[in-house]
Design a protein around this motif. Structure first.
Motif, PDB file in Angstrom:
ATOM      1  N   ASP A   1      -8.914  20.065  18.475  1.00  0.00           N
ATOM      2  CA  ASP A   1      -7.486  19.998  18.788  1.00  0.00           C
ATOM      3  C   ASP A   1      -6.672  19.429  17.632  1.00  0.00           C
ATOM      4  N   VAL A   2      -7.236  18.458  16.911  1.00  0.00           N
ATOM      5  CA  VAL A   2      -6.501  17.829  15.816  1.00  0.00           C
ATOM      6  C   VAL A   2      -6.414  18.756  14.615  1.00  0.00           C
ATOM      7  N   PHE A   3      -7.559  19.321  14.204  1.00  0.00           N
ATOM      8  CA  PHE A   3      -7.579  20.124  12.981  1.00  0.00           C
ATOM      9  C   PHE A   3      -6.860  21.456  13.150  1.00  0.00           C
ATOM     10  N   PHE A   4      -6.964  22.061  14.330  1.00  0.00           N
ATOM     11  CA  PHE A   4      -6.397  23.396  14.518  1.00  0.00           C
ATOM     12  C   PHE A   4      -5.142  23.395  15.385  1.00  0.00           C
ATOM     13  N   SER A   5      -4.691  22.233  15.832  1.00  0.00           N
ATOM     14  CA  SER A   5      -3.452  22.111  16.609  1.00  0.00           C
ATOM     15  C   SER A   5      -3.417  23.103  17.760  1.00  0.00           C
TER      16      SER A   5
ATOM     17  N   MET B   1     -17.343  20.861   9.841  1.00  0.00           N
ATOM     18  CA  MET B   1     -17.155  22.303   9.795  1.00  0.00           C
ATOM     19  C   MET B   1     -15.684  22.695   9.830  1.00  0.00           C
ATOM     20  N   ALA B   2     -14.866  21.999  10.615  1.00  0.00           N
ATOM     21  CA  ALA B   2     -13.456  22.375  10.766  1.00  0.00           C
ATOM     22  C   ALA B   2     -12.699  22.359   9.439  1.00  0.00           C
ATOM     23  N   PRO B   3     -12.724  21.265   8.661  1.00  0.00           N
ATOM     24  CA  PRO B   3     -11.986  21.316   7.387  1.00  0.00           C
ATOM     25  C   PRO B   3     -12.573  22.315   6.393  1.00  0.00           C
ATOM     26  N   ILE B   4     -13.892  22.532   6.451  1.00  0.00           N
ATOM     27  CA  ILE B   4     -14.493  23.538   5.557  1.00  0.00           C
ATOM     28  C   ILE B   4     -13.960  24.924   5.891  1.00  0.00           C
ATOM     29  N   LEU B   5     -13.870  25.242   7.180  1.00  0.00           N
ATOM     30  CA  LEU B   5     -13.354  26.547   7.595  1.00  0.00           C
ATOM     31  C   LEU B   5     -11.900  26.723   7.192  1.00  0.00           C
ATOM     32  N   VAL B   6     -11.089  25.686   7.399  1.00  0.00           N
ATOM     33  CA  VAL B   6      -9.681  25.777   7.009  1.00  0.00           C
ATOM     34  C   VAL B   6      -9.549  25.945   5.503  1.00  0.00           C
ATOM     35  N   LEU B   7     -10.330  25.193   4.746  1.00  0.00           N
ATOM     36  CA  LEU B   7     -10.275  25.288   3.288  1.00  0.00           C
ATOM     37  C   LEU B   7     -10.674  26.677   2.812  1.00  0.00           C
ATOM     38  N   THR B   8     -11.706  27.260   3.448  1.00  0.00           N
ATOM     39  CA  THR B   8     -12.236  28.543   2.983  1.00  0.00           C
ATOM     40  C   THR B   8     -11.382  29.716   3.445  1.00  0.00           C
ATOM     41  N   PHE B   9     -11.177  29.838   4.757  1.00  0.00           N
ATOM     42  CA  PHE B   9     -10.564  31.048   5.306  1.00  0.00           C
ATOM     43  C   PHE B   9      -9.036  30.999   5.330  1.00  0.00           C
TER      44      PHE B   9
ATOM     45  N   GLY C   1      -3.413  32.377  22.231  1.00  0.00           N
ATOM     46  CA  GLY C   1      -4.844  32.668  22.248  1.00  0.00           C
ATOM     47  C   GLY C   1      -5.216  33.945  21.541  1.00  0.00           C
ATOM     48  N   GLN C   2      -4.452  34.330  20.514  1.00  0.00           N
ATOM     49  CA  GLN C   2      -4.809  35.507  19.726  1.00  0.00           C
ATOM     50  C   GLN C   2      -6.142  35.291  19.023  1.00  0.00           C
ATOM     51  N   TRP C   3      -6.859  36.393  18.766  1.00  0.00           N
ATOM     52  CA  TRP C   3      -8.208  36.255  18.211  1.00  0.00           C
ATOM     53  C   TRP C   3      -8.180  35.602  16.839  1.00  0.00           C
ATOM     54  N   GLN C   4      -7.106  35.816  16.078  1.00  0.00           N
ATOM     55  CA  GLN C   4      -7.024  35.175  14.766  1.00  0.00           C
ATOM     56  C   GLN C   4      -7.019  33.649  14.889  1.00  0.00           C
ATOM     57  N   ASN C   5      -6.417  33.141  15.951  1.00  0.00           N
ATOM     58  CA  ASN C   5      -6.369  31.702  16.157  1.00  0.00           C
ATOM     59  C   ASN C   5      -7.614  31.162  16.851  1.00  0.00           C
ATOM     60  N   LEU C   6      -8.451  32.049  17.370  1.00  0.00           N
ATOM     61  CA  LEU C   6      -9.655  31.628  18.079  1.00  0.00           C
ATOM     62  C   LEU C   6     -10.879  31.527  17.180  1.00  0.00           C
ATOM     63  N   VAL C   7     -10.899  32.300  16.095  1.00  0.00           N
ATOM     64  CA  VAL C   7     -12.127  32.441  15.315  1.00  0.00           C
ATOM     65  C   VAL C   7     -12.619  31.102  14.795  1.00  0.00           C
ATOM     66  N   MET C   8     -11.808  30.374  14.080  1.00  0.00           N
ATOM     67  CA  MET C   8     -12.265  29.122  13.474  1.00  0.00           C
ATOM     68  C   MET C   8     -12.560  28.030  14.488  1.00  0.00           C
ATOM     69  N   PRO C   9     -11.726  27.829  15.527  1.00  0.00           N
ATOM     70  CA  PRO C   9     -12.125  26.843  16.535  1.00  0.00           C
ATOM     71  C   PRO C   9     -13.441  27.159  17.219  1.00  0.00           C
TER      72      PRO C   9
ATOM     73  N   PRO D   1      -5.080  32.117  10.181  1.00  0.00           N
ATOM     74  CA  PRO D   1      -4.122  31.009  10.228  1.00  0.00           C
ATOM     75  C   PRO D   1      -4.850  29.675  10.332  1.00  0.00           C
ATOM     76  N   GLY D   2      -4.295  28.661   9.722  1.00  0.00           N
ATOM     77  CA  GLY D   2      -4.957  27.367   9.674  1.00  0.00           C
ATOM     78  C   GLY D   2      -4.790  26.531  10.927  1.00  0.00           C
ATOM     79  N   GLY D   3      -3.962  26.958  11.870  1.00  0.00           N
ATOM     80  CA  GLY D   3      -3.761  26.193  13.093  1.00  0.00           C
ATOM     81  C   GLY D   3      -2.849  26.918  14.044  1.00  0.00           C
ATOM     82  N   GLY D   4      -2.560  26.251  15.155  1.00  0.00           N
ATOM     83  CA  GLY D   4      -1.716  26.848  16.175  1.00  0.00           C
ATOM     84  C   GLY D   4      -2.536  27.610  17.200  1.00  0.00           C
ATOM     85  N   TRP D   5      -1.869  27.963  18.287  1.00  0.00           N
ATOM     86  CA  TRP D   5      -2.553  28.665  19.367  1.00  0.00           C
ATOM     87  C   TRP D   5      -2.061  30.108  19.500  1.00  0.00           C
TER      88      TRP D   5
END
Length: 307
Positions: free
Chosen positions: A252-256, A147-155, A170-178, A163-167
């Motif tokens: 942690d790896v995919f979304f740093s 699911m993680a790479p699919i989400l990064v590829l799509t969104f 803890g902003q909501w934009q960085n929380l959605v995909m994880p 955003p494809g990664g980072g914390w």
């Protein structure tokens, strides 16, 4: 109930002690050490380093010193690989991150999973049932490492919405995909357990009696059927909650994100004994704690249960 809680807490201490000893034995059984590398250190330098961290002492003495440090001051010792940092610092940095996205993953998994399971059971063999089961099966066959790479590829790459990664604090934009990646497989299991449990409860005599008295279906579900339905789900939620709040290496790896899952894997590869032990004790203590909470909730939901 009080005596039951005291007994469980008394058992937790030797359980954690056995966990520490077994973890130490497994680490020492593996070849190599935290200071081994492709370019070996001079024997004198290696001896000084081992003396600094107490690795030159007998095995039993290392265990005694470590356990005493944890019990007396909650000190998990220094890290062997992260220079000038203690294990407490690493856990203090990574665990709040993991706890944040793990908590929201738990909320999403429980709310969506229970809702799907109840809806599927109430409308059995209808299009809603087939839809809910289909969503559950689809989520089950898409684990987080898929699911993680699919989400990064799509969104991120295609749509550019998130955003494809980072914390980023803890902003909501960085929380959605994880949160989505971590909660989907748990949500599917919760939905399946809830559906099976609800179907079983709906066929019991007390539910038939409630329907025969002319009670509204909404009241039958929420007042009479929901409590016994949720009991099997609680058995799954205890370890599931621990699994989510203690992190996922894939997340942690995919979304740093910087959670403790990545620290745990890196410490295993680097033979960083103290970090492995600190995170292992944290996970073990949380598992014991939330299993105890589940047992207490059992007795609160169903008064027939006595310990």
């Amino acid at each position: 109930m009080f005596s039951f809680v005291v007994r469980r807490l008394a058992v937790a201490i030797p359980t954690l002690l056995v966990l520490v000893i077994i973890s130490f034995i497994l680490m020492y059984s593996a070849p190599g050490g935290p200071f081994n590398s492709e370019r070996p250190l001079p024997p004198e330098v290696l001896a000084n380093i081992q003396a600094k961290y107490g690795l030159d002492q007998p095995f039993w003495r290392q265990i005694v010193n470590y356990v005493w440090g944890v019990v007396s001051s909650f000190d998990f010792g220094p890290s062997f690989q992260y220079k000038d940092r203690s294990v407490n610092d690493i856990i203090a940095q990574g665990f709040p991150v993991t706890l944040t996205y793990g908590f929201w993953s738990f909320v999403v998994a429980v709310s969506v999973g229970v809702s799907l399971g109840v809806a599927a059971a109430i409308r059995q063999n209808s299009w809603l049932d087939y839809l809910a089961v289909g969503i559950s099966v689809g989520a089950q066959v898409l684990p987080n490492f898929v699911m993680a790479p699919i989400l990064v590829l799509t969104f991120t790459l295609w749509l550019g919405w998130l955003p494809g990664g980072g914390w980023n604090g803890g902003q909501w934009q960085n929380l959605v995909m994880p949160v989505i990646a971590l909660s989907t497989s748990y949500m599917a299991s919760i939905a399946r357990i809830t559906r099976s449990s609800m179907l079983e409860v709906l066929n019991t005599n007390f539910i038939r009696t409630a329907k025969a008295k002319g009670l509204p279906m909404r009241r039958v579900i929420w007042r009479h059927a929901m409590k016994p339905t949720i009991l099997p789900v609680l058995s799954y939620l205890g370890p599931a909650f621990v699994g989510m709040i203690t992190g996922s290496v894939v997340i942690d790896v995919f979304f740093s994100t910087g959670g403790i899952g990545q620290f745990f894997v890196n410490s295993a590869f680097n033979r960083d004994y103290s970090v492995i032990m600190g995170i292992t004790i944290l996970v073990g203590a949380l598992t014991i704690l939330f299993n105890l909470v589940v047992d207490i909730l059992y007795a609160w939901i169903d008064p027939k249960i006595r310990y």
